[in-house]
Each structure stands twice: as C-alpha cells, then as structure tokens.
Design an enzyme around this catalytic site. Structure first.
Site, PDB file in Angstrom:
ATOM      1  N   GLY A 215       0.445  -0.800   0.039  1.00 12.32           N
ATOM      2  CA  GLY A 215      -0.244   0.364  -0.221  1.00 12.32           C
ATOM      3  C   GLY A 215       0.610   1.130   0.240  1.00 12.32           C
ATOM      4  O   GLY A 215       2.056   1.235  -0.351  1.00 12.32           O
ATOM      5  N   SER A 216       0.170   2.191   0.546  1.00 17.60           N
ATOM      6  CA  SER A 216       1.670   3.289   0.958  1.00 17.60           C
ATOM      7  C   SER A 216       0.683   4.557   0.986  1.00 17.60           C
ATOM      8  O   SER A 216      -1.032   5.197   0.288  1.00 17.60           O
ATOM      9  CB  SER A 216       1.781   3.901  -0.427  1.00 17.60           C
ATOM     10  OG  SER A 216       2.821   2.771  -0.835  1.00 17.60           O
ATOM     11  N   ASN A 217       0.563   5.044   1.605  1.00 20.58           N
ATOM     12  CA  ASN A 217       0.664   6.617   1.868  1.00 20.58           C
ATOM     13  C   ASN A 217       1.233   7.891   1.069  1.00 20.58           C
ATOM     14  O   ASN A 217       2.547   7.671   0.866  1.00 20.58           O
ATOM     15  CB  ASN A 217       0.778   7.577   2.924  1.00 20.58           C
ATOM     16  CG  ASN A 217      -0.998   6.495   4.002  1.00 20.58           C
ATOM     17  OD1 ASN A 217      -0.915   5.998   3.390  1.00 20.58           O
ATOM     18  ND2 ASN A 217       0.295   6.833   5.149  1.00 20.58           N
TER      19      ASN A 217
END
Length: 759
Positions: A215-217
C-alpha cells in the site's frame, strides 16, 4: 582494485566543477570505476563517470548489504527453487516451490527475456551490465555471507536482473494467480504440479493483502499551503520488510548528468521513490485494473478448444520442464503442461474459476507488454521539474501498477493515476462483462473478438489506455493518496467519469484517506510544516477510534448486563487508552484491534452508512442499539478479554516487534496512517512483515532539496551487518535523519567513509 580515501582536494574540486571521477583518479574515461561513499546508517552515495560504472557501484554496494537476499530472489525468478530446496518447501511468500518454479519458467522464457533486454536503451543495458559486474566482483572477493554459503549462490548475468524486473511487473496481475495458472488442467486431467486447497487459501489471502503489503500514503503540498512557498512531499510507502520487494536506500550521481537519491527495489539500478535537485516523487498502489479475465466458451466436443466468433480454436499447449531435487539429492526433470488462448494463459481457481466442459478462463495482464518500466524510472530520476517528470510518464507509460504523487521546487503538486491499464471502456464493460461478477475482477466474454481490449494509436502499448484518458491533477494547495481510487485526491477537484477499469467514484474511502484529508483540512489556517507531515505518520493516531469510541464507552456503561464484572478490565483499558498506536499505548489498543476485527464482518455495524454526498465523514458510529451488533460486540469483548489475559503484556511496544525491537504503528484497517502488517509469533508477540518502509519528507529552498528520512527495516538484511538494525532502532524512536545530498553534506557526515573500486 580497491582504493580507500585517496581522492585529493583538487580532484574533489574538479568533480564539483563537472569533471569526471575517472579523470580525477587518473584513469581513462572508458574504464569502469565507482566511488562508494557511505554516511550514517551505511547509506551509499555512489558516484561514477558513466552508466556502466554507476551500475558497477550499485551492484557492489548492494552485494555488501544484501547479497543473500538477492541471490535467493534470483533462484526464485529463474524457477530453480525445487532444484535447490526441494519441491515441498515454500518461498518467502509461502508459495510452494514447485508451483513457483513452473510459474517463473513460464513467465521468464528465453524469448521473453531477450525481447525485454533488446527493448532497453543502451544506457539501461550498460547500467544493468555494470550492476552485474559489481555484484560479481564483491562475490568473488568476499564470498557469500555465512547465511547463504551454498551452491545456489552464483555470479549474476544480465538476464537475472531482467527476470527480477519482469516479476515486479506482474505483481499487480498474473503474479497473483500463479497457483491458478499452474493448476489449470482440462476436465478429468490431473496436473503434474497441482496446488492443493491450502495453496489456494494462501493465494487468496495474498491477493487480499496486496494493497496492504504494498500500500502507501503520499502527500504533495503546493506553494499555497507550504511553509516556504515551495513544494513539499511526504512519501510513506508500505512495502514488505523482507524479500524481493524490500527497499534499498541509495544516492546515485554522474556529475553533470544525474543526481538522485531515494530507494530502489532489489536488482533495479534506478531510484523508484526519491528526489533530485528540483523534484520529489513517490508511489502508491492504485485501484486500477491491470488485467482482465476472459470467460472462454468451450467447444462441446472438446474442452481443450474454445469458440471465438463461432469458430472452434484449439488452446495452445506449452510443456515446460523444471528440475526437482529428489530425496537422495539427485535431480529429476518434471514436465508440466500449460494452456493458453489468444487472450492469455488459462487459469483455474477451484470454486471461483472452474475449468469444466462448458467454460474455462484466460487472464490477460497488460504489464506483460510493458518493457518500458526501467526507462520510465530512469527518465523520472533525471527530471528537471514537475513538467518534465509528467511528460516522461505521458510518453513512456511505463509505471506498472502504482499512482505517482510529486512536488517540485516551484511549488507545484501533482497526482497521476497513469499506470498500465487495459483499454476497456465503460461501454465495452456494459457489452462484454457479466454484471454478476462485479467490478472486483473484470470478466469479459471470450467468445467474441469484439470484447478484446481496444487499441488506441496514441498509447505507448497496444491494448492500454492513452495517458490523456487517465486521471491526473495538478494543484498549488495539495494532493494526497492512500490506495483509494483517484476520485478524491483533492476533494476540491473530484476526478470522475472514468471507465471503472481505471477509477471508480462515489465509493467509500478507506480510513487512511479520510484521516489524511481531515488532517490536511485541519491545517488550513496555518502553513504546513515539515513537522506536520512527519506527525501525520509518527503520532500514530487511530482514526477509527475517534469515530466509534463514544459508542464503545456507552456500551460499556449501559449494555454489559451479566458480563459487567468480566468485561470491566477491558472497558477500563479502552477508557484509559490514548487512541494511538505508540509504543507506550496500553492494551486498550489490543482490545480495539480485536473488536474491530469481529465487527468488520457485520454488514450493518455502522450507525451511519456510507453516503457518497459525505465521503469524508461516513460511515461512522457503531449501531450498538441494534441487537445483532450488540450481540457481536459482547462476544468480541469476551473473546478479547480471554486473549489479552493469556498474552500477559500491557504495552503495545511489547507486542508489535521486529525481532527484539519494538515497533509503533498498527493495522491500516483502523485508519492508522503508519500502517503495519504483522504475523503472530510463538511467544505471543506479533512480528512486523510489512508496513512503513522508506519514509522521506522532502522540501526545497535556494540550495536545493532538504530531506529527512529513515528506512524502517535498515539497509542490510544480513544479521551480522552493523547496518541491519540501526535504522530500525531509529524508526522505533521516531528519529528521522537529514539525508545528505550535496557533496559538502556527505563529507560532513560523522560516519563518512569512502571506497573507490575499479575493474
């Protein structure tokens, strides 16, 4: 030859003025050489005079830190795990070795690898060849570390790095269907490498976790909101802490041509997430589809033939052979037959995609045709500004399955959902897809050639959308992304109207995205600072606690009944909990995690359901007044009480760990921006396997980029290395360190050391 600390002051001055390093050390420009300078935490700053030399330094430095890791991944992508480790053992991802070998033998055929190599520019080829030479140089000099002194560790060839790259490409597509590809057999036929029920259960779990583990922000702030009127970038990718997707931090320089710092995946000689003097960028796993399934209508007379536009066409049969280690240590060649239609390989998933006498299913992965991925990051590494970076992505379209978020020194912020996406319009979906299949997996009708992907001559590859048909947004306030659709990268400018294959709007946002937007909105009355971006990750707010804690405490006060005494400790811990996932957070966090794991299974647990008109504030509240919710909540409370009493631990830092190091953060499902994925250990603790990985916060001033960062799992995967846990300890203590970028900053680092290598 290796030379330590022998560059003269005059030579350094020459390099700063644009002279090549090779000229400085008195060698011809054509000779391969590299200068590896390490700073605190062992971060290598690799400087060279040409592409091959730069690759040489990258390969050598990477081998110093991660030789065993890369050697193991090379065995995997060459389809040789059963040969060296036996057919019943499993990969790091828990995939059976034999199934893994069949899959990678299919993926990385000699023809496919050669075609990919021939499509590369001379610069990419030279950098790969240099990488291979540098790695082999270190292996020859130092040998393999103790943990991998075995026959499967060998010198690399360029094709190994191509195979690693091709594995990366299909991570968002057919790579998630390896068991289904290997297990696909005609009715009444048994495959030679038939995966069992457990293998498919693990594959399903891995599919579900794909956006969690990778995932990631990302937040890019423009000049209207930043503290100094320049661009700012927060990169917070959530990637595995081990194996073939583990980031490596490095700085690459060819004086006068290239100066870029950031993180790269194993075997890749380019920066994937990073910054240069003018622009910083990161990636987040997107929700776009990168493959489609095709339902094949089979010939009633022969289940190995399918009907296309009324004509009976045979499935193509391909027999692959893998070498399998026997009990006595000998090798036995084991053949395996795979089947393909013109739409791609046949896949079979028991209970989901069954091959019977009526139907079979093919999978077409758009990234199998993406030979531009390395060129794409090569171009991004050299971009002199946001516009040049954007133009490179528009032209090459080499981004495989991620969004791109970027900011530059002119105060622009940019979001691009410009990855490789099958060209399937909304109209074609209506015509060719089975609505019962939904949009989670796109299922097209393989009986009609009209249902093939459309071809747009403007696209970089046949069968994918052209760049101008994909979502993108440039702003001077901010853009953000946290693995949702492109819809609300900035709520002031919704991105709507795209094919569902690209992006779906008016669907619920994940709690991380809601947290990010609300946090950014809360800062509207003040300029956004570096500390603000750092706190988004490091203050470990549990977003969903703010949405439901009043209801949980109300339930504790009024609805416990006969269980009041038994549940009093749980309720007390919830009330005392600070609603964060810090090391010193109490067991209230553990109870909250346990409760939500149960409640998420209930379709009507929310008091206020998702409303597309209020996407940032719904769903919210627990419907404790509904008997099914109250019953499930009470049962979950009793189960959590029993679990926590067995655990015997009272601090989150004693529970979530990496080895012996306590790790903050927690499950992304709870809206914890600092997302962590864990697996249970025998001692009751939970071991981090994925989550916040390479964290960078980049700003710009008149002197160029100013960056803070940390690699949460550290540079080296070798437990004997002094760089194997140092950054992990720093991450645990929430310490981000300035990233030395200029020559003066590098040399001023207290841990500065230098190594010159040449062939």
């Amino acid at each position: 030859m290796i030379i330590f600390n022998r560059v003269t002051r005059a030579c350094v001055t020459g390099v700063l003025l644009g002279l090549s390093l090779a000229a400085c050390v008195g060698q011809p420009v054509s000779q391969t050489s590299a200068d590896i300078r390490r700073t605190t935490y062992g971060v290598p700053h690799i400087r060279a005079h040409d592409e091959r030399s730069l690759g040489y330094g990258i390969g050598y430095a990477y081998a110093q830190d991660n030789l065993c890791l890369l050697a193991n991944e090379v065995v995997t992508v060459n389809g040789e795990r059963a040969r060296f480790f036996g057919p019943e053992q499993a990969t790091l991802e828990e995939r059976n070795n034999l199934a893994s070998d069949v899959f990678f033998t299919w993926l990385n055929t000699p023809d496919a690898v050669a075609a990919f190599w021939n499509a590369q520019t001379p610069q990419i080829q030279q950098r790969i060849e240099g990488y291979v030479a540098g790695y082999n140089r270190y292996l020859k000099e130092q040998g393999a570390p103790a943990q991998c002194q075995a026959a499967w560790v060998r010198p690399l060839v360029a094709q190994d790095l191509v195979k690693l790259t091709r594995r990366l490409l299909v991570e968002g597509g057919v790579g998630q269907f390896a068991e289904a590809l290997v297990g696909a057999t005609p009715p009444q036929t048994t495959a030679s490498a038939q995966p069992g029920v457990k293998a498919f259960e693990l594959a399903a779990a891995n599919q579900q976790r794909f956006s969690f583990d990778r995932g990631s922000n990302a937040v890019a702030v423009g000049r209207d909101r930043s503290f100094n009127g320049r661009g700012m970038l927060l990169a917070n990718p959530h990637f595995p802490w081990m194996g073939g997707m583990r980031f490596y931090q490095m700085h690459l320089t060819i004086p006068g041509q290239l100066d870029v710092m950031g993180a790269a995946l194993p075997g890749l000689p380019v920066i994937n997430i990073g910054f240069n003097r003018h622009v910083a960028w990161t990636h987040t796993v997107d929700t776009s589809k990168h493959f489609t399934l095709y339902r094949l209508t089979l010939d009633p007379k022969d289940s190995t033939r399918y009907l296309l536009d009324g004509k009976s066409i045979p499935l193509e049969k391909t027999t692959l052979t893998v070498q399998v280690k026997q009990a006595d240590g000998s090798l036995k060649a084991q053949p395996h037959t795979l089947y393909s239609s013109q739409f791609g390989p046949v896949v079979q998933w028991p209970g989901k995609l069954d091959w019977d006498s009526h139907y079979a299913f093919s999978l077409r992965d758009a990234n199998l045709g993406n030979d531009r991925v390395l060129q794409q990051w090569y171009a991004m590494n050299q971009a002199t500004g946001l516009k040049e970076l954007q133009n490179s992505v528009h032209t090459l379209q080499g981004i495989p399955w991620v969004n791109t978020v970027a900011a530059d020194d002119q105060g622009q912020s940019l979001y691009m959902n410009l990855s490789v996406v099958p060209n399937v319009s909304a109209a074609k979906l209506a015509q060719c897809s089975d609505p019962r299949a939904g949009l989670l997996l796109i299922m097209l009708d393989g009986a009609h050639s009209a249902c093939a992907w459309d071809v747009d001559p403007r696209a970089a590859q046949p069968g994918i959308f052209a760049a101008d048909q994909l979502p993108q947004l440039q702003r001077t306030d901010y853009v953000q992304h946290a693995n949702d659709s492109a819809w609300l990268a900035n709520p002031k400018a919704p991105l709507t109207g795209f094919s569902p294959v690209i992006s779906q709007d008016h669907i619920g946002l994940g709690p991380r995205a809601r947290f990010a937007v609300q946090r950014l909105q809360s800062l509207e009355k003040q300029p956004i600072s570096v500390a603000d971006l750092q706190n988004m990750v490091m203050d470990n707010e549990v977003y969903l606690a703010g949405q439901v804690m009043p209801d949980l405490l109300a339930f504790c006060a009024r609805h416990l009944g006969a269980d009041a005494v038994a549940l009093q400790p749980l309720c007390a811990s919830l009330k005392a909990w600070d609603q964060r996932a810090n090391l010193d957070s109490g067991v209230g966090l553990v109870h909250f995690i346990n409760l939500f794991e149960h409640l998420q299974q209930l379709p009507d647990a929310w008091r206020v359901a998702f409303d597309p008109a209020q996407p940032l504030t719904t769903p919210r509240g627990l419907a404790i007044e509904r008997e099914p919710v109250a019953k499930a909540l009470r049962e979950a409370m009793l189960a959590s009480t029993a679990d926590v009493s067995k655990l015997g631990l009272t601090r989150w830092g004693d529970i979530q760990v990496s080895g012996q190091t306590p790790i903050h953060g927690g499950p992304q499902e709870l809206g914890i921006y600092n997302a962590m994925q864990t697996v249970p250990r025998a001692d009751g603790k939970r071991e981090v396997v994925s989550g916040s990985s390479y964290l960078q916060i980049v700003t710009f001033d008149d002197n160029g980029p100013q960056a803070l960062g940390v690699l949460a799992f550290s540079e080296s995967s070798n437990p004997e290395s002094k760089y194997s846990k140092d950054q992990t300890h720093a991450f645990s203590a929430k310490k981000l360190r300035p990233l030395p970028f200029t020559d003066a900053q590098i040399k001023a680092d207290p841990q500065y050391q230098q190594l010159l290598i040449k062939e």
